[in-house]
Design an enzyme around this catalytic site. Structure first.
Site, PDB file in Angstrom:
ATOM      1  N   SER A 112       0.830  -1.205   0.000  1.00 49.48           N
ATOM      2  CA  SER A 112       0.000   0.000   0.000  1.00 49.48           C
ATOM      3  C   SER A 112       0.862   1.251   0.000  1.00 49.48           C
ATOM      4  O   SER A 112       1.984   1.253   0.519  1.00 49.48           O
ATOM      5  CB  SER A 112      -0.865  -0.029   1.262  1.00 49.48           C
ATOM      6  OG  SER A 112      -1.358   1.249   1.557  1.00 49.48           O
TER       7      SER A 112
ATOM      8  N   TYR B 146      -2.323  -0.088  10.601  1.00 46.71           N
ATOM      9  CA  TYR B 146      -2.521  -0.806   9.334  1.00 46.71           C
ATOM     10  C   TYR B 146      -1.301  -0.636   8.431  1.00 46.71           C
ATOM     11  O   TYR B 146      -0.766  -1.599   7.894  1.00 46.71           O
ATOM     12  CB  TYR B 146      -3.781  -0.291   8.615  1.00 46.71           C
ATOM     13  CG  TYR B 146      -3.794  -0.638   7.150  1.00 46.71           C
ATOM     14  CD1 TYR B 146      -3.993  -1.947   6.731  1.00 46.71           C
ATOM     15  CD2 TYR B 146      -3.554   0.335   6.171  1.00 46.71           C
ATOM     16  CE1 TYR B 146      -3.965  -2.279   5.383  1.00 46.71           C
ATOM     17  CE2 TYR B 146      -3.525   0.009   4.829  1.00 46.71           C
ATOM     18  CZ  TYR B 146      -3.726  -1.299   4.444  1.00 46.71           C
ATOM     19  OH  TYR B 146      -3.683  -1.624   3.114  1.00 46.71           O
TER      20      TYR B 146
ATOM     21  N   LYS C  80       1.730  -3.397   6.806  1.00 48.47           N
ATOM     22  CA  LYS C  80       2.204  -3.528   5.424  1.00 48.47           C
ATOM     23  C   LYS C  80       3.716  -3.300   5.360  1.00 48.47           C
ATOM     24  O   LYS C  80       4.447  -4.041   4.676  1.00 48.47           O
ATOM     25  CB  LYS C  80       1.478  -2.528   4.507  1.00 48.47           C
ATOM     26  CG  LYS C  80       0.015  -2.856   4.267  1.00 48.47           C
ATOM     27  CD  LYS C  80      -0.156  -4.145   3.477  1.00 48.47           C
ATOM     28  CE  LYS C  80      -1.611  -4.479   3.199  1.00 48.47           C
ATOM     29  NZ  LYS C  80      -1.790  -5.805   2.578  1.00 48.47           N
TER      30      LYS C  80
END
Lengths: 345, 345
Positions: free
Chosen positions: B130, B155, B159
């Site tokens: 991302s 989050y 990643k």
């Protein structure tokens, strides 16, 4: 001592080098101690000696933290007040060769432990981190408020990741009460000569001790052209007994600490010792010459790493007191009495 | 098409929003497709529609990647050529509230998958990352060579951690052949109107679509005082079909790529679209006014995030071609035909 006597501390990695010294301090301070250790790079022999030294029993479980169900079993048997999570794969060089194992073991262990603690309403956690989380120093001495990350090896990244996970968990759930201890370079041994380093040597002083008893070939010093007084790398070596006492101080502080972020402390002396300083001091301890050769620098090695331990000095009322000669004397005392480690115990 | 027809691609998260579009492209290109999805935030209904659209069968397993044994079972049944690992918890806001779940699900899933792949001698991996790994942009557009980390939410850290783990594993074991795709802001839906976003809306266009069918209250735009042409936040929205085609391009490139480090590609358009641009375009698609209110900025939000997709354009021969009106038209087409998502399917 009486105020601790009903409190149970769960020490993961309690059979290891640092762990055994921590467990000894805990027992001597009156705590009940439960140990979880998978005995990779350590053995239960160290804990037997801790029991002998303290005259107290340890509840030891040879269990792997990657196995969550096994941790749950331990929590069923004991009412844990606080967890000291020391268990870890910890070899910088080895982490380059086996990064998957490092990530899996260190991350799964930490997260399984967090999950089982939470299920059992245990939220006091002291986590063993490392100076490696600072990455390549931009300023010295290293102080807790510096940015972390930019770690130069997978081992360091596993510590950095765990710190981040703990920070985020504390932010989301106010019940967590986490202290992060960033170790500098632990060396030395208990003055009894009964417990000391086990497993692979992870710094030059531990390596020198093995060279001196013939378990390693000639000492190699990686670079003598650093920008340091004698050209060799300077590190902040801390006596393992001082380090262990830092954990006791952190436990005492737990009740006071109710922030939403972990309390973070450097555990170091704040004093730099060079590779050649160590050779000289160890020669004095062992009463013999230690042959060495100067070879090229290793990739990523830096000239100097020194902690600023003043936050721990101030807030924990703790200070590393043992000097380099004491580190070498106690280490030599252990190594000469246990040339092959605990295996001949 | 014939060269792909015997190759099996395992798509984790294949029942999700992005996953279903990727699976459709894979089937249409002649691949055999196996899907692992735990159907949290997605459903097997999307895959049924993919089968209908393509006239081909998907081998779908409702399995949780946190359960390693379940992954092993799937690998026993299929000879996998390449894994596309898309499964993930993916809500930025939610990750602040449930960081433990985010770390556990995303890290355990990735590591279990890596381990089972390795046990089965499968080393081709395409990983869904991302734009969040870039953290707060210091320069724009964002190019793959920029430093990563400094992520602003849990989050994003999951990643970033996974990228680091994959990099270290590739360094240590030359058999790994990893491509990391950094998604910007996926929106839109397949032109058929049969498949589209499922679960919670993770960006403003997906939110607008739900407001328009009455499933969310009035739209809130967070800040109109950013340093952008109209004052609202600018992002790099990419049509999900373009994004899906990027995965096909990455598969074609796999055989050529034999570096020790993952190949990393931004999947974006390189064009910035503001929140107000989206409202205007969506109003045109839906033929109605979309009421909104301007509220305060959210902490951590930045003015502009735009990709430099030129590496993917050049090396993968891939380019995002669909424009904002197409994104809104296809999304509205799906949303108006499926006002309650797949549940009424």
């Amino acid at each position: 001592m009486s105020k601790n006597c009903r409190k149970t501390i769960l020490a993961t990695g309690g059979a290891g080098y640092i762990g055994s010294h921590v467990v000894l301090e805990l027992l001597q301070a009156g705590f009940d101690v439960v140990v979880i250790d998978n005995c990779s790079g350590s053995s239960m022999e160290g804990l037997k000696r801790v029991e002998k030294l303290s005259g107290k029993k340890v509840h030891a479980y040879q269990v792997d933290l990657v196995n969550k169900a096994a941790i749950q079993e331990v929590f069923k048997k004991h009412e844990v007040y606080c967890v000291i999570h020391m268990a870890s794969l910890k070899g910088v060089g080895e982490s380059w060769k086996r990064p998957f194992d490092y990530y899996k073991v260190n991350l799964f262990s930490c997260m399984n432990l967090i999950e089982v603690m939470s299920e059992n309403n245990v939220f006091n956690l002291i986590f063993s981190s490392s100076a490696t989380v600072y990455g390549t120093p931009k300023v010295l001495p290293l102080v807790e408020t510096l940015e972390t990350g930019g770690c130069t090896n997978p081992y360091g990244r596993t510590k950095f990741f765990q710190e981040q996970i703990l920070k985020d968990i504390c932010q989301a759930d106010k019940r967590w009460n986490v202290t992060i201890l960033r170790y500098f370079n632990p060396v030395g041994a208990h003055e009894s000569g009964l417990i000391g380093p086990v497993g692979n040597p992870y710094n030059i002083m531990l390596y020198v001790a093995l060279v001196t008893v013939g378990r390693r070939d000639q000492l190699q010093i990686f670079g003598n052209d650093f920008d340091t007084p004698d050209g060799t790398g300077v590190r902040d070596y801390i006596h393992v007994v001082d380090l262990a006492k830092g954990h006791l101080a952190a436990i005492s502080k737990l009740e006071e600490h109710r922030e939403t972020q972990p309390n973070i402390y450097n555990l170091g002396t704040g004093t730099g010792i060079s590779a050649l300083d160590i050779v000289a001091a160890f020669e004095k301890s062992a009463g013999k010459k230690i042959p060495y050769e100067i070879v090229g620098r290793r990739e990523g090695d830096v000239a100097t790493i020194i902690s600023d331990p003043s936050k721990a000095n101030r807030e924990l009322g703790w200070k590393a007191e043992r000097r380099v000669q004491d580190m070498c004397d106690t280490l030599w005392n252990f190594q000469s009495k246990n040339p092959h480690g605990y295996t001949e115990g």
